[in-house]
Enzyme design. Sequence first.
Site, mmCIF file in Angstrom:
data_model
loop_
_atom_site.group_PDB
_atom_site.id
_atom_site.type_symbol
_atom_site.label_atom_id
_atom_site.label_comp_id
_atom_site.label_asym_id
_atom_site.label_seq_id
_atom_site.Cartn_x
_atom_site.Cartn_y
_atom_site.Cartn_z
ATOM 1 N N LYS A 180 -14.614 -3.493 -3.349
ATOM 2 C CA LYS A 180 -15.404 -2.361 -3.854
ATOM 3 C C LYS A 180 -14.536 -1.375 -4.613
ATOM 4 C CE LYS A 180 -19.778 -1.968 -1.807
ATOM 5 N NZ LYS A 180 -20.314 -1.865 -0.490
ATOM 6 N N LYS B 151 -8.390 -9.642 -6.214
ATOM 7 C CA LYS B 151 -9.317 -9.909 -5.114
ATOM 8 C C LYS B 151 -10.585 -9.069 -5.291
ATOM 9 C CE LYS B 151 -9.377 -9.537 -0.091
ATOM 10 N NZ LYS B 151 -8.648 -9.214 1.122
ATOM 11 N N LYS C 130 0.826 -1.216 0.000
ATOM 12 C CA LYS C 130 0.000 0.000 0.000
ATOM 13 C C LYS C 130 0.860 1.266 0.000
ATOM 14 C CE LYS C 130 -4.226 -1.872 1.944
ATOM 15 N NZ LYS C 130 -5.141 -1.973 3.072
#
Length: 347
Positions: free
Chosen positions: A205, A202, A123
């Site tokens: 949203k 994966k 990240k």
Amino acid sequence: MADQEATGGGGDRPRVFSGMQPSGEAHLGNYLGALQQWVQLQESYECYFCIVDEHAITGEFTPAELPDRVFDLAVSFLAVGLDPERSTIFVQSDVPEHVRLAWIFNAVTPVGDLERMTQYKDKSSRRESVPAGLLNYPILQAADILLYRAQKVPVGEDQVQHLELAREIARRWNARFGTLFPEPQAILSQAGRIVGLDGAGKMSKSMGNTVGILDEPEEIWARVRTAVTDPQRIRKNDPGRPEVCNVFSLHQHFTPAERIPDIEGQCRAGTRGCVECKQILAENIAEHFAGTRERARELKAHPDRVREILDAGAARARREAAQTLDEVRERMGMVWRGRLQPTGRPG
Ligand code: SF4
């Protein structure tokens, strides 16, 4: 003291903690990877299920949307069958002890341990400016779990490393201040990695590759019809390979077991087109969640009821959390009132 065995927080039943970020209504990835299992865990464990809004603010978020996202996820929790009579269901920021214990754990966690976390490396590499919260995220996770002295934590593969760090934090704190925290064990999700409709990564949203568990049948079909299938099936009668098709893996979760050989056989023989195969899947997903949609409609019509459930859950969680934190502070010499002697020194 340090070599004593820590007892978990639950009574007769071992205690479970798990959390989910408030990204609105749950999707199939949330359901297959976590919620489905959480519902079952209620049968044998004392469960704490938390909407982790303090984790969510370490990523991109819109303050005006956050309350709705929390509410919508709470509706999904309740609609799938998390039961507030048996489980403690609450919002993380309603229990301030989470961040207080996290700060304490900051004091026993080397920065190097945090920097080697795969999720942090992944990240942070995508951000120009990395917030400290992203680095310290696993410490807050450790606090979430250990605050309730949970013995078991249902996790997906991608969270195993963070759970191992939570165990390490428990070990370090126990060694220094006396055994208090059990080392939580993973309950691995049986569903494995749930791949999104794009077949690329994966289901999430933020990737826009999901199907909502509360979507209406026509929305489900609109989403499922876009799903990527076996690239070798160019013409309708080309033989397919179900083992490489994500639509087939979703069939295995939502289509009755006795129909799976037909789905698989017709795919291999090239006797059923992908559109029809997806239609069957969409119908079965819609059917699977018919009761869930109904319960969600009912809950959305009574938002006060949802709020009361979360308030009651937070009150129950706070009672438990306060006990743990009091013990932690006592052992760390952070409780000084009432200990002062006439000389003004602690007794
Ligand atoms: Fe996938 Fe079904 Fe098409 Fe086979 S027939 S490739 S399982 S969508």
